[in-house]
Design a protein around this motif. Structure first.
Motif, PDB file in Angstrom:
ATOM      1  N   GLY A  52       0.782  -1.232   0.000  1.00 34.51           N
ATOM      2  CA  GLY A  52       0.000   0.000   0.000  1.00 34.51           C
ATOM      3  C   GLY A  52       0.812   1.278   0.000  1.00 34.51           C
ATOM      4  O   GLY A  52       0.263   2.366   0.119  1.00 34.51           O
ATOM      5  N   LEU A  53       2.143   1.157  -0.127  1.00 33.11           N
ATOM      6  CA  LEU A  53       2.969   2.365  -0.144  1.00 33.11           C
ATOM      7  C   LEU A  53       2.900   3.054  -1.508  1.00 33.11           C
ATOM      8  O   LEU A  53       3.018   4.269  -1.600  1.00 33.11           O
ATOM      9  CB  LEU A  53       4.416   2.026   0.217  1.00 33.11           C
ATOM     10  CG  LEU A  53       4.642   1.496   1.634  1.00 33.11           C
ATOM     11  CD1 LEU A  53       6.065   1.016   1.817  1.00 33.11           C
ATOM     12  CD2 LEU A  53       4.314   2.558   2.673  1.00 33.11           C
ATOM     13  N   LYS A  72      -5.109   1.841   2.594  1.00 32.21           N
ATOM     14  CA  LYS A  72      -3.936   2.455   3.210  1.00 32.21           C
ATOM     15  C   LYS A  72      -3.041   1.376   3.827  1.00 32.21           C
ATOM     16  O   LYS A  72      -3.532   0.306   4.201  1.00 32.21           O
ATOM     17  CB  LYS A  72      -4.385   3.429   4.309  1.00 32.21           C
ATOM     18  CG  LYS A  72      -5.153   4.637   3.799  1.00 32.21           C
ATOM     19  CD  LYS A  72      -4.188   5.769   3.497  1.00 32.21           C
ATOM     20  CE  LYS A  72      -4.812   6.936   2.776  1.00 32.21           C
ATOM     21  NZ  LYS A  72      -5.952   7.520   3.487  1.00 32.21           N
ATOM     22  N   PRO A  73      -1.745   1.658   3.936  1.00 31.47           N
ATOM     23  CA  PRO A  73      -0.820   0.663   4.493  1.00 31.47           C
ATOM     24  C   PRO A  73      -1.265   0.089   5.846  1.00 31.47           C
ATOM     25  O   PRO A  73      -1.154  -1.116   6.078  1.00 31.47           O
ATOM     26  CB  PRO A  73       0.484   1.442   4.647  1.00 31.47           C
ATOM     27  CG  PRO A  73       0.409   2.520   3.634  1.00 31.47           C
ATOM     28  CD  PRO A  73      -1.047   2.866   3.507  1.00 31.47           C
ATOM     29  N   HIS A  74      -1.796   0.953   6.719  1.00 28.43           N
ATOM     30  CA  HIS A  74      -2.168   0.433   8.048  1.00 28.43           C
ATOM     31  C   HIS A  74      -3.321  -0.554   7.959  1.00 28.43           C
ATOM     32  O   HIS A  74      -3.410  -1.504   8.711  1.00 28.43           O
ATOM     33  CB  HIS A  74      -2.507   1.586   8.995  1.00 28.43           C
ATOM     34  CG  HIS A  74      -3.789   2.292   8.693  1.00 28.43           C
ATOM     35  ND1 HIS A  74      -4.985   1.861   9.184  1.00 28.43           N
ATOM     36  CD2 HIS A  74      -4.064   3.367   7.931  1.00 28.43           C
ATOM     37  CE1 HIS A  74      -5.945   2.665   8.746  1.00 28.43           C
ATOM     38  NE2 HIS A  74      -5.408   3.581   7.989  1.00 28.43           N
ATOM     39  N   ALA A  77      -1.921  -3.820   6.795  1.00 30.38           N
ATOM     40  CA  ALA A  77      -1.283  -4.494   7.932  1.00 30.38           C
ATOM     41  C   ALA A  77      -2.338  -5.188   8.787  1.00 30.38           C
ATOM     42  O   ALA A  77      -2.161  -6.328   9.222  1.00 30.38           O
ATOM     43  CB  ALA A  77      -0.504  -3.478   8.771  1.00 30.38           C
TER      44      ALA A  77
END
Lengths: 267, 290
Positions: A52-53, A72-74, A77
């Motif tokens: 997602g970066l 989003k990256p979070h 995760a």
């Protein structure tokens, strides 16, 4: 067997450079899937798209059937994808323990309310904290990081830092682990250990691994399947021996010039 | 005499320390000295002023409301202006904070006028308590205690809470924070909110000793910035110590050398520290993030 990760027609430009060119592949649950290719082939770009970066221009990335593009990256995760970086991205002014605890961020409850505004529920937080620390101790034992536990990670040697990063990724309890050149900078002995740990991560912890790796020995020994890419395109995919002997792969690694590669082959 | 000097230095130093902490918290997260810090505090102080003169809410509630207002103000500014900058350089961000400073200053002048107002905080600046041979006003005592309590809270926040630890992580490695499930955007917003609250506390505690006008925080901001530089922009402990040290040095200078030129101490301190120990007096050497 169901595909855990399904990448379809993934394309990513940087200005005029095509970093990923309609790349498609599938990773099965429970396998170690290695990605090889010359420098600049688009391997790390691929990882950055999955975590997602980067946002790809085209294509889709399905994780257990869920589209990752746009998340989003979070969020990614939280879905259970952890990764390490080629150039180690640690919280360098924290100890190994604190780095690993941060890997558990998504499993922590909002500590502000529990530890500041609701101090009478402190016991609950404390119990939770003990549980988290116990998980971390397991990882520390597993990766033999005991001596580094309370040291600041910036003071650790390179190989150990790589392990801390691996440990932090494991602390997230991922379903999918993305490793970007895990053995780079390691000596032979460390690499040997890593080989066994990867096996254990796959077999004992049941975590699927996608790994970018340049050390061919490592790749051949540990991988279930290999994907070779160059200029963002798939060159070959399959069992380790198949890919290693694929003419396009040999060409990509040894150069375009037929005579030259023939000469290399003769030697 | 010397005891009095230390206490006076600590009292004014508490204010500098608060401003320095506010600046350093943002500096560590956004890597920019926030030049709008003073105006943010000033606007919050005006908000407190409006609540205090309205007589409709008790003053304790008015102060609590002000802190909430300050938190929202910080978050909103971060969201509206700082976050809009795409891959900003440090200079870009400095320009953004200078812009915010001008906007807030202009708004305050337009809304509340340029005239000087008395800030009606019901904690006396003139009544004193006497401890040993040292006198200290209730306001100064409040300021000192507030600063110490706040430092304790900040320590606990960064050490023990999920958001505090996530904030520390975001400051140290933004990318690693993101891929470990930390919502770095939220964290930045909260950072600005917290910083703004600390600034507002400084404003509210400073205003009664001065008069309230749009220039309220200019002097404390410069002093706070000096304190932060002295302590090392990257260290919260350093910022606090820098604040106290500057307050103490100022009073020492005022007593023995010259009262009128007390203000130059801050500038002298910045120059000397940058000259001899650019990373700050109290900071361990901290390499730049690339």
């Amino acid at each position: 067997m169901a595909a855990l990760l399904k990448v379809d027609n993934l394309t990513k430009h940087f200005g005029g450079i095509l970093a990923l060119d309609h790349l498609s592949f599938e990773v099965q649950e429970g396998e170690i899937y290695s990605i090889i290719g010359p420098n600049g082939a688009g391997k790390t770009t691929l990882f950055n798209c999955i975590s997602g970066l980067y946002r790809p221009d085209k294509g889709s990335i399905l994780f257990s059937g869920q589209e990752l593009i746009g998340l989003k990256p979070h969020k990614i995760a939280e879905l259970g994808i952890a990764r390490t970086f080629q150039n180690i991205e640690l919280f360098s002014h924290m100890t190994t323990m604190d780095n690993l605890l941060l890997g558990r961020h998504i499993h922590l409850r909002s500590g502000v309310w529990h530890s500041l505004l609701l101090p009478w529920r402190k016991s609950l937080t404390a119990r939770e904290e003990v549980a988290h620390r116990a998980r971390i101790e397991q990882i520390i034992d597993f990766l033999e990081l005991q001596s580094a536990r309370d040291q600041f990670v910036k003071s650790l040697p390179y190989g150990r830092q790589k392990l801390v990063e691996l440990g932090r990724a494991l602390a997230l309890e991922p379903k999918l682990l993305l490793l970007d050149e895990p053995s780079a900078g390691m000596n032979t002995e460390e690499r040997q250990d890593l080989f066994f740990w990867l096996q254990d991560i796959k077999e004992d912890l049941g975590i699927t691994i996608v790994m970018i790796e340049h050390n061919m020995q490592m790749v051949m020994d540990v991988s279930d399947r290999i994907l070779a890419i160059d200029f963002g395109k798939k060159l070959a995919e399959g069992l380790p021996e198949e890919v290693a002997n694929h003419p396009d792969v040999i060409k990509a690694y040894l150069g375009e010039d037929e005579h030259e590669s023939a000469a290399v082959a003769r030697q | 005499m010397f005891g009095q000097l230390v206490i006076n230095g600590m009292a004014v130093g508490s204010l500098y320390a608060l401003v320095a902490l506010a600046m350093v918290i943002i500096y560590k997260a956004s890597e920019v000295p926030n030049f709008a810090q003073g105006e943010m505090a000033m606007v919050s102080t005006y908000f407190a002023y409006m609540l205090l003169i309205s007589d409709r809410v008790p003053w304790q509630l008015a102060l609590l409301g002000t802190l909430v207002f300050a938190f929202v103000l910080g978050m909103v500014l971060e969201f509206l202006f700082v976050r809009r900058a795409k891959e900003p350089t440090v200079l870009d961000l400095i320009i953004v904070t200078l812009g915010m400073q001008l906007v807030l200053h202009g708004l305050a002048g337009w809304k509340w006028g340029p005239d000087q107002k008395d800030f009606p905080l019901p904690i006396s600046d003139t009544e004193v308590v006497q401890v040993g041979g040292v006198v200290i006003s209730y306001l100064n005592l409040t300021t000192m205690i507030t600063a110490l309590v706040l430092m304790g809270l900040l320590y606990a926040f960064f050490q023990y809470t999920k958001i505090g630890v996530a904030m520390k992580a975001t400051q140290q490695n933004w990318m690693a924070a993101r891929i470990n499930g930390i919502r770095t955007n939220h964290i930045l917003g909260i950072t600005w909110g917290i910083s703004s609250v600390i600034g507002a506390l400084a404003g509210v505690l400073f205003a009664p000793t001065s008069t309230l006008d749009p220039h309220l925080m200019w002097d404390p901001l410069i002093k706070g910035f000096a304190a932060a530089v002295m302590g090392g922009m990257n260290s919260l402990v350093g910022a606090a110590l820098g604040g106290y040290l500057l307050g103490f040095l100022e009073n020492l200078f005022g007593l023995y050398i010259s009262l009128e030129f007390k203000s130059i101490v801050a500038f002298l301190a910045i120059v000397l520290v940058l000259w001899f120990r650019p990373s700050g007096l109290f900071s361990k050497h901290y390499e730049r993030r690339v």
